[in-house]
Design a protein around this motif. Structure first.
Motif, PDB file in Angstrom:
ATOM      1  N   ALA A 301       0.861  -1.192   0.000  1.00  0.00           N
ATOM      2  CA  ALA A 301       0.000   0.000   0.000  1.00  0.00           C
ATOM      3  C   ALA A 301       0.891   1.234   0.000  1.00  0.00           C
ATOM      4  O   ALA A 301       1.945   1.242   0.620  1.00  0.00           O
ATOM      5  N   GLN A 302       0.461   2.228  -0.724  1.00  0.00           N
ATOM      6  CA  GLN A 302       1.291   3.434  -0.728  1.00  0.00           C
ATOM      7  C   GLN A 302       0.564   4.602  -0.084  1.00  0.00           C
ATOM      8  O   GLN A 302      -0.666   4.639  -0.007  1.00  0.00           O
ATOM      9  N   SER A 303       1.362   5.564   0.382  1.00  0.00           N
ATOM     10  CA  SER A 303       0.751   6.801   0.876  1.00  0.00           C
ATOM     11  C   SER A 303       1.468   7.977   0.226  1.00  0.00           C
ATOM     12  O   SER A 303       2.633   7.879  -0.167  1.00  0.00           O
ATOM     13  N   ILE A 304       0.723   9.053   0.093  1.00  0.00           N
ATOM     14  CA  ILE A 304       1.292  10.267  -0.490  1.00  0.00           C
ATOM     15  C   ILE A 304       1.095  11.397   0.514  1.00  0.00           C
ATOM     16  O   ILE A 304      -0.014  11.611   1.016  1.00  0.00           O
ATOM     17  N   THR A 305       2.192  12.085   0.826  1.00  0.00           N
ATOM     18  CA  THR A 305       2.127  13.221   1.743  1.00  0.00           C
ATOM     19  C   THR A 305       2.459  14.475   0.959  1.00  0.00           C
ATOM     20  O   THR A 305       3.343  14.455   0.115  1.00  0.00           O
ATOM     21  N   PHE A 306       1.730  15.553   1.234  1.00  0.00           N
ATOM     22  CA  PHE A 306       2.031  16.814   0.532  1.00  0.00           C
ATOM     23  C   PHE A 306       1.671  17.982   1.440  1.00  0.00           C
ATOM     24  O   PHE A 306       1.004  17.807   2.466  1.00  0.00           O
ATOM     25  N   THR A 307       2.140  19.159   1.041  1.00  0.00           N
ATOM     26  CA  THR A 307       1.804  20.344   1.831  1.00  0.00           C
ATOM     27  C   THR A 307       0.968  21.304   0.984  1.00  0.00           C
ATOM     28  O   THR A 307       1.101  21.346  -0.240  1.00  0.00           O
ATOM     29  N   VAL A 308       0.120  22.051   1.688  1.00  0.00           N
ATOM     30  CA  VAL A 308      -0.692  23.109   1.061  1.00  0.00           C
ATOM     31  C   VAL A 308      -0.638  24.323   1.994  1.00  0.00           C
ATOM     32  O   VAL A 308      -0.152  24.214   3.127  1.00  0.00           O
ATOM     33  N   ALA A 309      -1.129  25.451   1.528  1.00  0.00           N
ATOM     34  CA  ALA A 309      -1.250  26.623   2.410  1.00  0.00           C
ATOM     35  C   ALA A 309      -2.194  26.250   3.542  1.00  0.00           C
ATOM     36  O   ALA A 309      -3.182  25.538   3.323  1.00  0.00           O
ATOM     37  N   ARG A 310      -1.892  26.724   4.757  1.00  0.00           N
ATOM     38  CA  ARG A 310      -2.670  26.279   5.914  1.00  0.00           C
ATOM     39  C   ARG A 310      -4.161  26.566   5.745  1.00  0.00           C
ATOM     40  O   ARG A 310      -5.011  25.752   6.079  1.00  0.00           O
ATOM     41  N   GLY A 311      -4.453  27.706   5.150  1.00  0.00           N
ATOM     42  CA  GLY A 311      -5.862  28.092   4.952  1.00  0.00           C
ATOM     43  C   GLY A 311      -6.594  27.164   3.997  1.00  0.00           C
ATOM     44  O   GLY A 311      -7.829  27.140   3.968  1.00  0.00           O
ATOM     45  N   ASP A 312      -5.861  26.401   3.192  1.00  0.00           N
ATOM     46  CA  ASP A 312      -6.493  25.480   2.235  1.00  0.00           C
ATOM     47  C   ASP A 312      -6.625  24.066   2.793  1.00  0.00           C
ATOM     48  O   ASP A 312      -7.228  23.202   2.152  1.00  0.00           O
ATOM     49  N   GLY A 313      -6.025  23.804   3.973  1.00  0.00           N
ATOM     50  CA  GLY A 313      -5.933  22.443   4.495  1.00  0.00           C
ATOM     51  C   GLY A 313      -7.275  21.747   4.647  1.00  0.00           C
ATOM     52  O   GLY A 313      -7.492  20.655   4.110  1.00  0.00           O
ATOM     53  N   GLU A 314      -8.195  22.410   5.364  1.00  0.00           N
ATOM     54  CA  GLU A 314      -9.505  21.799   5.627  1.00  0.00           C
ATOM     55  C   GLU A 314     -10.236  21.482   4.319  1.00  0.00           C
ATOM     56  O   GLU A 314     -10.801  20.414   4.147  1.00  0.00           O
ATOM     57  N   ARG A 315     -10.192  22.467   3.418  1.00  0.00           N
ATOM     58  CA  ARG A 315     -10.923  22.304   2.165  1.00  0.00           C
ATOM     59  C   ARG A 315     -10.307  21.183   1.322  1.00  0.00           C
ATOM     60  O   ARG A 315     -11.017  20.398   0.703  1.00  0.00           O
ATOM     61  N   ALA A 316      -8.984  21.095   1.330  1.00  0.00           N
ATOM     62  CA  ALA A 316      -8.321  20.026   0.565  1.00  0.00           C
ATOM     63  C   ALA A 316      -8.799  18.672   1.080  1.00  0.00           C
ATOM     64  O   ALA A 316      -9.128  17.772   0.296  1.00  0.00           O
ATOM     65  N   CYS A 317      -8.879  18.510   2.412  1.00  0.00           N
ATOM     66  CA  CYS A 317      -9.341  17.231   2.980  1.00  0.00           C
ATOM     67  C   CYS A 317     -10.792  16.960   2.601  1.00  0.00           C
ATOM     68  O   CYS A 317     -11.136  15.836   2.225  1.00  0.00           O
ATOM     69  N   GLU A 318     -11.619  17.997   2.686  1.00  0.00           N
ATOM     70  CA  GLU A 318     -13.038  17.834   2.320  1.00  0.00           C
ATOM     71  C   GLU A 318     -13.172  17.342   0.877  1.00  0.00           C
ATOM     72  O   GLU A 318     -13.927  16.420   0.581  1.00  0.00           O
ATOM     73  N   ILE A 319     -12.412  17.987  -0.014  1.00  0.00           N
ATOM     74  CA  ILE A 319     -12.496  17.637  -1.443  1.00  0.00           C
ATOM     75  C   ILE A 319     -12.044  16.197  -1.668  1.00  0.00           C
ATOM     76  O   ILE A 319     -12.691  15.433  -2.390  1.00  0.00           O
ATOM     77  N   LEU A 320     -10.951  15.806  -1.008  1.00  0.00           N
ATOM     78  CA  LEU A 320     -10.467  14.429  -1.191  1.00  0.00           C
ATOM     79  C   LEU A 320     -11.481  13.435  -0.645  1.00  0.00           C
ATOM     80  O   LEU A 320     -11.762  12.407  -1.271  1.00  0.00           O
ATOM     81  N   GLU A 321     -12.061  13.737   0.519  1.00  0.00           N
ATOM     82  CA  GLU A 321     -13.094  12.855   1.113  1.00  0.00           C
ATOM     83  C   GLU A 321     -14.258  12.645   0.137  1.00  0.00           C
ATOM     84  O   GLU A 321     -14.780  11.548   0.002  1.00  0.00           O
ATOM     85  N   GLN A 322     -14.638  13.745  -0.534  1.00  0.00           N
ATOM     86  CA  GLN A 322     -15.765  13.644  -1.472  1.00  0.00           C
ATOM     87  C   GLN A 322     -15.453  12.671  -2.616  1.00  0.00           C
ATOM     88  O   GLN A 322     -16.348  12.150  -3.251  1.00  0.00           O
ATOM     89  N   HIS A 323     -14.159  12.477  -2.904  1.00  0.00           N
ATOM     90  CA  HIS A 323     -13.771  11.609  -4.028  1.00  0.00           C
ATOM     91  C   HIS A 323     -13.135  10.311  -3.540  1.00  0.00           C
ATOM     92  O   HIS A 323     -12.399   9.668  -4.280  1.00  0.00           O
ATOM     93  N   ILE A 324     -13.450   9.928  -2.304  1.00  0.00           N
ATOM     94  CA  ILE A 324     -12.750   8.776  -1.692  1.00  0.00           C
ATOM     95  C   ILE A 324     -12.910   7.495  -2.528  1.00  0.00           C
ATOM     96  O   ILE A 324     -11.958   6.731  -2.685  1.00  0.00           O
ATOM     97  N   ASP A 325     -14.092   7.291  -3.109  1.00  0.00           N
ATOM     98  CA  ASP A 325     -14.314   6.041  -3.841  1.00  0.00           C
ATOM     99  C   ASP A 325     -13.438   5.940  -5.079  1.00  0.00           C
ATOM    100  O   ASP A 325     -12.748   4.949  -5.293  1.00  0.00           O
ATOM    101  N   GLU A 326     -13.474   7.000  -5.891  1.00  0.00           N
ATOM    102  CA  GLU A 326     -12.662   6.908  -7.120  1.00  0.00           C
ATOM    103  C   GLU A 326     -11.156   6.978  -6.826  1.00  0.00           C
ATOM    104  O   GLU A 326     -10.350   6.377  -7.539  1.00  0.00           O
ATOM    105  N   LEU A 327     -10.751   7.704  -5.765  1.00  0.00           N
ATOM    106  CA  LEU A 327      -9.309   7.810  -5.478  1.00  0.00           C
ATOM    107  C   LEU A 327      -8.798   6.565  -4.745  1.00  0.00           C
ATOM    108  O   LEU A 327      -7.615   6.243  -4.802  1.00  0.00           O
TER     109      LEU A 327
END
Ligand code: ADP
Ligand code: ASP
Ligand code: MG
Length: 402
Positions: A301-327
């Motif tokens: 299993a692989q994992s990917i770690t990345f950084t974003v601007a702190r103000g974008d953090g919550e939204r980035a997680c929300e967006i990824l969660e919304q696409h959990i099935d396809e990702l």
């Protein structure tokens, strides 16, 4: 006679006494026979205060209305400074973004500059007036007011200097130039007589807020003669140039950025297209990703770690969660208690072992590195936010200590 653009930052125009001092610098330049265009920021902490005020009325105000509100700070500054100059017998006129036809796109709160009108400014200069223009703001195609992002007045000044083909763009601030690290925080920080556009751009992008990074980008593109100097002391500042005349030191500066969040996407299959899936999903939502690290765990299993601007953090997680099935990942982990520490220097192109020297400085202070990224003239590490100041000092001591 020269055309000179002078920009003064918020702390330099914080109160009447400071505006008087600034007006003195402007008056001297004007009386020497130069055409002078002045760009001002909002006084002191005005912009912060306006942001806090807005939240009292609406916790999530629209960006359009925020720009309308924040632009008033700069409008006050230019009017008050024009009044001060007039009281000293210097003819002056203050103008807003729309009066000088300062066109931007419609990305409210972080608008990009499209063009700067010359006509009105030229007309006022021809009438031998000092022209004071609001920093930080422009207008879009709907005639709405936009702002350029925090610290954006530097970029306004450089854009005006480029449009008018000014002979010089001077950025006056509360320190007397660009230093090897933030002189208000790092012991032993040394003033640089000059720095290249490329190094300054990296330093500004890595958190050295002495210049807005987009101002440096623009100065480089239009070859604007740029100088950072003190509003309080009359002495030479730092020249920002295409090519440095002095011999390159291995490192020019150390910067810290706490506006960072680290996100790890866990438990994905190790197959082609995984990184594309994650980063194209974020790109579609205009979330910028900085450092990326991919790791292969036990069992494939692989994992990917990345950084974003702190103000974008919550939204980035929300967006990824919304696409959990396809990702196809099993979990997300976010850490907002991190900071990025960077060294920048054109000397890295020709000297080896610079990154190792940085890691040595961190190891000797027992500072753990969470991620590393490098470019031609930069090395950045991600550390715990609590270690960040110690890390900057240790790295600075290593490269600049006597
Ligand atoms: P202004 O209000 O004039 O735009 P800023 O606060 O935006 O001023 O930028 C000036 C500040 O930048 C300084 O007070 C200093 O603390 C900080 N700074 C961070 N890194 C550096 C650096 N490498 N050299 C000089 N100043 C720096
Ligand atoms: N007043 C704006 C800010 O505080 C723009 C600037 O100062 O450059 O971010
Ligand atoms: Mg600034």
């Amino acid at each position: 006679m020269s055309l000179i653009v002078q920009k003064f930052g918020g702390s330099s125009v914080a109160d009447p006494e400071k505006v008087r001092r600034v007006a003195g610098i402007i008056a001297e330049t004007y009386r020497a026979g130069n055409d002078v265009v002045v760009v001002l920021s909002a006084q002191g902490k005005t912009t912060d205060r306006l942001i806090a005020t807005a939240k009292e009325y609406n916790p999530r105000p629209s960006k359009r209305e925020m720009d309308m509100l924040l632009s008033t700070g700069e409008q006050q500054s230019v009017a008050l400074c024009a009044m001060m100059l007039e009281s000293m017998g210097i003819p002056a006129i203050s103008l807003t973004g729309w009066q000088v036809d300062f066109k931007t796109n419609s990305n409210y709160s972080n608008a990009a500059i499209k063009s700067v009108g010359q006509e009105r400014i030229r007309r006022e200069l021809d009438a031998r007036r000092v022209v004071l223009v609001t920093g930080f703001q422009g207008i879009n195609k709907y005639d709405d007011i936009t702002t350029l992002g925090r610290g954006g007045s530097d970029t306004s000044a450089v854009a005006i200097a480029a449009a008018l083909h000014a002979d010089l763009c001077q950025i006056y601030t509360d320190v007397d130039g660009v230093y090897t690290a933030d002189p208000n925080k790092v012991r032993g920080a040394k003033k640089l007589d000059e720095i290249t556009f490329d190094e300054m751009l990296e330093l500004a992008s890595m958190g050295a807020k002495v210049l807005h990074n987009r101002s440096v980008e623009m100065a480089k593109r239009y070859n604007v003669d740029l100088e950072v100097l003190s509003s309080y002391e009359k002495k030479p500042g730092t020249k920002v140039r295409r090519i440095s005349k002095v011999e390159q030191a291995e490192v020019s500066g150390v910067a810290k950025d706490v506006n960072v969040a680290r996100i790890t996407v866990i438990g994905m299959e190790d197959k082609p297209g995984i990184a594309f899936g994650i980063f194209s999903t974020l790109a579609k939502e205009k979330i910028n990703v900085d450092i990326i690290l991919q790791t292969l765990g036990h069992g494939g299993a692989q994992s990917i770690t990345f950084t974003v601007a702190r103000g974008d953090g919550e939204r980035a997680c929300e967006i990824l969660e919304q696409h959990i099935d396809e990702l196809g990942f099993s979990g997300l982990d976010m850490d907002t208690h991190v900071a990025k520490v960077s060294i920048v220097g054109a000397g890295m192109l020709t000297t080896s072992g610079i990154a190792a020297k940085m890691f040595d400085a961190l190891a000797s202070r027992k500072i753990n590195i969470k991620m590393i990224s490098t470019s031609e003239i930069k090395v950045s590490v991600l550390v715990d936010e609590d270690d960040a100041d110690k890390a900057v000092q240790a790295v600075h001591d290593k490269f600049f200590g006597d």
